[in-house]
Design a protein around this motif. Structure first.
Motif, PDB file in Angstrom:
ATOM      1  N   PHE A   7      18.367   0.244   4.901  1.00 41.49           N
ATOM      2  CA  PHE A   7      17.482   1.257   4.317  1.00 41.49           C
ATOM      3  C   PHE A   7      16.578   0.636   3.260  1.00 41.49           C
ATOM      4  O   PHE A   7      15.354   0.867   3.249  1.00 41.49           O
ATOM      5  CB  PHE A   7      18.329   2.379   3.716  1.00 41.49           C
ATOM      6  N   PHE A   8      17.151  -0.162   2.362  1.00 39.89           N
ATOM      7  CA  PHE A   8      16.354  -0.773   1.304  1.00 39.89           C
ATOM      8  C   PHE A   8      15.418  -1.842   1.851  1.00 39.89           C
ATOM      9  O   PHE A   8      14.316  -2.027   1.330  1.00 39.89           O
ATOM     10  CB  PHE A   8      17.276  -1.362   0.230  1.00 39.89           C
ATOM     11  N   PHE A  11      12.499   0.352   3.759  1.00 40.35           N
ATOM     12  CA  PHE A  11      11.720   1.320   2.999  1.00 40.35           C
ATOM     13  C   PHE A  11      11.484   0.925   1.539  1.00 40.35           C
ATOM     14  O   PHE A  11      10.880   1.689   0.781  1.00 40.35           O
ATOM     15  CB  PHE A  11      12.400   2.695   3.042  1.00 40.35           C
ATOM     16  N   PHE A  12      11.948  -0.260   1.155  1.00 41.91           N
ATOM     17  CA  PHE A  12      11.671  -0.724  -0.214  1.00 41.91           C
ATOM     18  C   PHE A  12      11.131  -2.152  -0.209  1.00 41.91           C
ATOM     19  O   PHE A  12      10.005  -2.401  -0.644  1.00 41.91           O
ATOM     20  CB  PHE A  12      12.939  -0.626  -1.064  1.00 41.91           C
ATOM     21  N   ALA A  13      11.937  -3.083   0.276  1.00 43.64           N
ATOM     22  CA  ALA A  13      11.527  -4.493   0.216  1.00 43.64           C
ATOM     23  C   ALA A  13      10.266  -4.747   1.043  1.00 43.64           C
ATOM     24  O   ALA A  13       9.341  -5.436   0.580  1.00 43.64           O
ATOM     25  CB  ALA A  13      12.671  -5.386   0.703  1.00 43.64           C
ATOM     26  N   TYR A  14      10.209  -4.197   2.251  1.00 38.93           N
ATOM     27  CA  TYR A  14       9.065  -4.436   3.140  1.00 38.93           C
ATOM     28  C   TYR A  14       7.764  -3.890   2.546  1.00 38.93           C
ATOM     29  O   TYR A  14       6.760  -4.624   2.464  1.00 38.93           O
ATOM     30  CB  TYR A  14       9.366  -3.833   4.509  1.00 38.93           C
ATOM     31  N   PRO A  15       7.699  -2.622   2.093  1.00 42.19           N
ATOM     32  CA  PRO A  15       6.440  -2.133   1.499  1.00 42.19           C
ATOM     33  C   PRO A  15       6.027  -2.884   0.242  1.00 42.19           C
ATOM     34  O   PRO A  15       4.842  -3.188   0.057  1.00 42.19           O
ATOM     35  CB  PRO A  15       6.748  -0.658   1.197  1.00 42.19           C
ATOM     36  N   VAL A  16       7.000  -3.182  -0.634  1.00 39.99           N
ATOM     37  CA  VAL A  16       6.655  -3.886  -1.870  1.00 39.99           C
ATOM     38  C   VAL A  16       6.173  -5.296  -1.567  1.00 39.99           C
ATOM     39  O   VAL A  16       5.177  -5.770  -2.139  1.00 39.99           O
ATOM     40  CB  VAL A  16       7.864  -3.914  -2.830  1.00 39.99           C
ATOM     41  N   ALA A  17       6.874  -5.987  -0.670  1.00 36.24           N
ATOM     42  CA  ALA A  17       6.460  -7.344  -0.304  1.00 36.24           C
ATOM     43  C   ALA A  17       5.067  -7.346   0.327  1.00 36.24           C
ATOM     44  O   ALA A  17       4.273  -8.281   0.102  1.00 36.24           O
ATOM     45  CB  ALA A  17       7.475  -7.964   0.653  1.00 36.24           C
ATOM     46  N   SER A 399       3.751  11.496   9.116  1.00 30.16           N
ATOM     47  CA  SER A 399       4.974  12.270   9.260  1.00 30.16           C
ATOM     48  C   SER A 399       5.411  12.836   7.908  1.00 30.16           C
ATOM     49  O   SER A 399       5.269  12.192   6.861  1.00 30.16           O
ATOM     50  CB  SER A 399       6.089  11.393   9.844  1.00 30.16           C
ATOM     51  N   TRP A 400       6.002  14.032   7.929  1.00 28.35           N
ATOM     52  CA  TRP A 400       6.490  14.660   6.705  1.00 28.35           C
ATOM     53  C   TRP A 400       7.665  13.898   6.096  1.00 28.35           C
ATOM     54  O   TRP A 400       7.920  13.988   4.899  1.00 28.35           O
ATOM     55  CB  TRP A 400       6.935  16.094   7.009  1.00 28.35           C
ATOM     56  N   ILE A 401       8.402  13.124   6.901  1.00 27.38           N
ATOM     57  CA  ILE A 401       9.605  12.444   6.423  1.00 27.38           C
ATOM     58  C   ILE A 401       9.286  11.353   5.406  1.00 27.38           C
ATOM     59  O   ILE A 401      10.171  10.894   4.670  1.00 27.38           O
ATOM     60  CB  ILE A 401      10.382  11.838   7.618  1.00 27.38           C
ATOM     61  N   LEU A 402       8.025  10.931   5.326  1.00 27.03           N
ATOM     62  CA  LEU A 402       7.655   9.849   4.422  1.00 27.03           C
ATOM     63  C   LEU A 402       7.940  10.217   2.966  1.00 27.03           C
ATOM     64  O   LEU A 402       8.416   9.382   2.189  1.00 27.03           O
ATOM     65  CB  LEU A 402       6.168   9.520   4.606  1.00 27.03           C
ATOM     66  N   VAL A 403       7.650  11.457   2.599  1.00 24.93           N
ATOM     67  CA  VAL A 403       7.882  11.887   1.213  1.00 24.93           C
ATOM     68  C   VAL A 403       9.372  11.878   0.869  1.00 24.93           C
ATOM     69  O   VAL A 403       9.773  11.313  -0.156  1.00 24.93           O
ATOM     70  CB  VAL A 403       7.240  13.264   0.951  1.00 24.93           C
ATOM     71  N   PRO A 404      10.255  12.500   1.667  1.00 25.59           N
ATOM     72  CA  PRO A 404      11.684  12.421   1.342  1.00 25.59           C
ATOM     73  C   PRO A 404      12.235  10.999   1.293  1.00 25.59           C
ATOM     74  O   PRO A 404      13.123  10.709   0.484  1.00 25.59           O
ATOM     75  CB  PRO A 404      12.348  13.224   2.475  1.00 25.59           C
ATOM     76  N   LEU A 405      11.719  10.108   2.129  1.00 28.49           N
ATOM     77  CA  LEU A 405      12.186   8.722   2.093  1.00 28.49           C
ATOM     78  C   LEU A 405      11.855   8.072   0.753  1.00 28.49           C
ATOM     79  O   LEU A 405      12.694   7.377   0.156  1.00 28.49           O
ATOM     80  CB  LEU A 405      11.551   7.929   3.239  1.00 28.49           C
ATOM     81  N   ALA A 406      10.632   8.294   0.261  1.00 29.04           N
ATOM     82  CA  ALA A 406      10.250   7.741  -1.042  1.00 29.04           C
ATOM     83  C   ALA A 406      11.083   8.357  -2.164  1.00 29.04           C
ATOM     84  O   ALA A 406      11.501   7.665  -3.104  1.00 29.04           O
ATOM     85  CB  ALA A 406       8.758   7.976  -1.287  1.00 29.04           C
ATOM     86  N   GLN A 407      11.329   9.658  -2.091  1.00 27.21           N
ATOM     87  CA  GLN A 407      12.123  10.323  -3.111  1.00 27.21           C
ATOM     88  C   GLN A 407      13.573   9.855  -3.075  1.00 27.21           C
ATOM     89  O   GLN A 407      14.214   9.718  -4.125  1.00 27.21           O
ATOM     90  CB  GLN A 407      12.043  11.833  -2.924  1.00 27.21           C
ATOM     91  N   ALA A 408      14.106   9.615  -1.887  1.00 25.26           N
ATOM     92  CA  ALA A 408      15.495   9.171  -1.763  1.00 25.26           C
ATOM     93  C   ALA A 408      15.712   7.808  -2.405  1.00 25.26           C
ATOM     94  O   ALA A 408      16.805   7.525  -2.923  1.00 25.26           O
ATOM     95  CB  ALA A 408      15.904   9.131  -0.292  1.00 25.26           C
ATOM     96  N   LEU A 409      14.693   6.943  -2.375  1.00 28.10           N
ATOM     97  CA  LEU A 409      14.827   5.633  -3.014  1.00 28.10           C
ATOM     98  C   LEU A 409      15.166   5.772  -4.487  1.00 28.10           C
ATOM     99  O   LEU A 409      15.940   4.976  -5.043  1.00 28.10           O
ATOM    100  CB  LEU A 409      13.520   4.847  -2.855  1.00 28.10           C
TER     101      LEU A 409
END
Length: 534
Positions: A7-8, A11-17, A399-409
């Motif tokens: 998950f990280f 949805f975290f390392a890949y976008p930041v990198a 997709s609407w799921i993008l917002v919950p994914l960012a919030q879940a981080l």
């Protein structure tokens, strides 16, 4: 560990990198010289200096105002204590946009101070500092007060019997015991103020910019990705150092102290001095915590009843700001926050379970990985989502799921920190006994662990829900115009002139405040262990 790591990574390392790579790479070659170029610019050095000194000033002012409150909540027993304890925690779970809006209603144009005395403090550093104290007051009260309530008062009494004055006993006995908790609270306050975004964006105006605000400006307004990438890495390094020192202070606090039941240390105030201290703390809570919230509610009514609230239901009244009626942001935020909470519980629960079953350097690195979203600019994460999650099999940009994914981080670290102490407290021999009696690992977890951690799971869900509801830094990039969240809607309304937009921003902020406050009050009723604080 596999699910949280995946998950990280995605949805975290890949976008930041991806953001850092676009900013620091040119024709496939890393351009590390851009660090010197960016950090040598006078305006960037001004941002770095302001970020540092306002965080230090906010931390010192918060400790000065909140430490007496920590003592009162730890040592005094008075009517309404538990309710007041919940009230002072409300600002901590409020979105920073709501905090900024509340202080704008108190200190800004047309605010209470402006009406009474013609004084305006918005676009001044004092508004930022006071808002930071408001936001972080509970961090000190909960962290320091939670430990103070468990210190054995007989140690202080023994020092007094041996001839020490009250101040000497406090300095030589109580303060050394409290030092790790004070340091941990100070570091957390420094972390929150060092990465401040919504408060500075709303109250500071164009004259003040922290690292987070500057990253947003360089990314969203100027599209200067090299500068944004350098500032992101600088902030990441600084916050990583803060979290490392904080982890050390927490371990020191856990190992060095022998604690007692908090119910044995609280007593009713006696003497003029203690009653004066209690009155002073109650007055500071009234002025610093309750007054901004009360003014926010009063401004949302606008002297004309519920006109601003009724305007939220009309898309025509907001045609220049929204594609839909602003009231739809309430439903959007609740749906997004519920999905984000579910994701955070699954990922954070698995991570906390993994941390309780293993030890060693790998696990410590895994624990640090879970805290990384607190150290990287949410603005960077949000923009990274837009430029990376746009191709199959992860074409999620529409997709609407993008917002919950960012919030879940952002919610996962709160779930882990809430669940971990409780899971570690479960006796492993109970699981072993269940296994000997023929229970599978899943059944042992369902019948042994789950009943013991159920309350902690509900508390973790509440914190994840409140944090997700107020996430702003990443959501401002990825929330679609026809599906805004509450914080994004408030920011858009404040960004437009006119009394109607201002009133609707106050109304939406009030709704968001009430939802967060109700969530917190429910948590206070669920939570039974008063020793674990943040």
């Amino acid at each position: 560990m596999a699910v949280p790591v995946a998950f990280f990574a995605v949805f975290f390392a890949y976008p930041v990198a991806a953001i850092v790579g676009r900013g620091l790479k040119a024709d496939g070659v890393w351009q590390f010289g851009r660090f010197g170029e960016v950090l040598a610019r006078p305006e960037i050095r001004d941002v770095l200096w302001f970020t540092l000194w306002q965080a230090l000033a906010s931390t010192a002012l918060t400790l000065l105002i909140a430490l007496p409150g920590a003592y009162v909540f730890a040592r005094f027993d008075f009517p309404g204590k538990q309710v007041l304890r919940a009230v002072v925690t409300v600002p901590f779970v409020l979105p920073t946009v709501v905090v900024g809006t509340a202080f704008l209603a108190l200190l800004g144009r047309g605010g209470l101070l402006d009406e009474l005395w013609g004084v305006r403090l918005d676009t001044t550093v004092w508004a930022i500092l006071l808002a930071h104290v408001f936001f972080n007051y509970a961090v000190v009260v909960r962290t320091v007060g939670g430990l103070w309530a468990q210190l054995d008062p007989r140690q202080d009494e023994a020092a007094r019997v041996l001839g020490a004055s009250r101040f000497t006993a406090w300095r030589r006995v109580t303060l050394p015991a409290l030092a790790p908790a004070v340091a941990a609270a100070a570091l957390m306050v420094f972390l929150f103020t060092f990465t401040s975004f919504g408060v500075v964006q709303i109250l500071g105006g164009p004259g003040f910019s922290t690292l987070e605000v500057e990253i947003y400006r360089q990314t969203a307004q100027l599209l200067a990705l090299p500068t944004a990438a350098v500032l992101t890495l600088v902030q990441f390094a600084a916050v990583g150092a803060i979290l490392a020192v904080h982890a050390w202070t927490v371990r020191r606090r856990e190992r060095a102290l022998k604690l007692v039941d908090p119910s044995q240390t609280a007593r009713k105030p006696h003497g003029a001095g203690q009653w004066t201290l209690l009155a002073g703390v109650l007055l500071s809570v009234l002025l610093l915590v309750l007054l901004p919230l009360a003014v926010l509610v009063e401004r949302s009514l606008g002297g004309s009843g519920f006109a601003y609230y009724r305007a939220l239901t009309s898309a025509d009244a907001n045609s220049g700001t929204f594609l839909v009626a602003p009231v739809e942001a309430i439903g959007n935020s609740l749906r997004y926050a519920l999905v984000a909470t579910l994701i955070a519980l699954v990922v954070g629960g698995l991570a906390a379970a993994a941390l309780t079953r293993r030890a060693g350097r790998l696990v410590r690195g895994f624990d640090a990985l879970l805290m990384l979203p607190l150290g990287v600019s949410a603005v960077t994460v949000g923009f990274g989502f837009l430029i990376t999650l746009d191709k199959p099999p992860l074409d999620l940009r529409t997709s609407w799921i993008l917002v919950p994914l960012a919030q879940a981080l952002v919610g996962v670290p709160f779930v882990v920190r809430t669940m971990l102490p409780v899971l570690r407290a479960v006796d492993a021999r109970l699981r072993e006994a269940a296994a000997v009696l023929g229970a599978s690992p899943l059944r042992a977890w369902r019948e042994v662990d789950f009943p013991l951690v159920r309350r902690a799971l509900l508390v973790a869900a509440g914190f994840a829900f409140a944090v997700s509801l107020g996430e702003f830094g990443a959501t401002v990039f990825i929330a679609r115009p026809d599906n805004p969240t509450l914080p994004v809607a408030v920011a858009r309304l404040l960004g437009r002139s006119g009394d109607l937009n201002y009133g609707q921003a106050m109304a939406l902020s009030t709704v968001l405040m009430l939802v967060c406050a109700v969530s917190l009050l429910l948590l206070e009723r669920i939570r039974t262990d008063r020793s674990g604080e943040f």
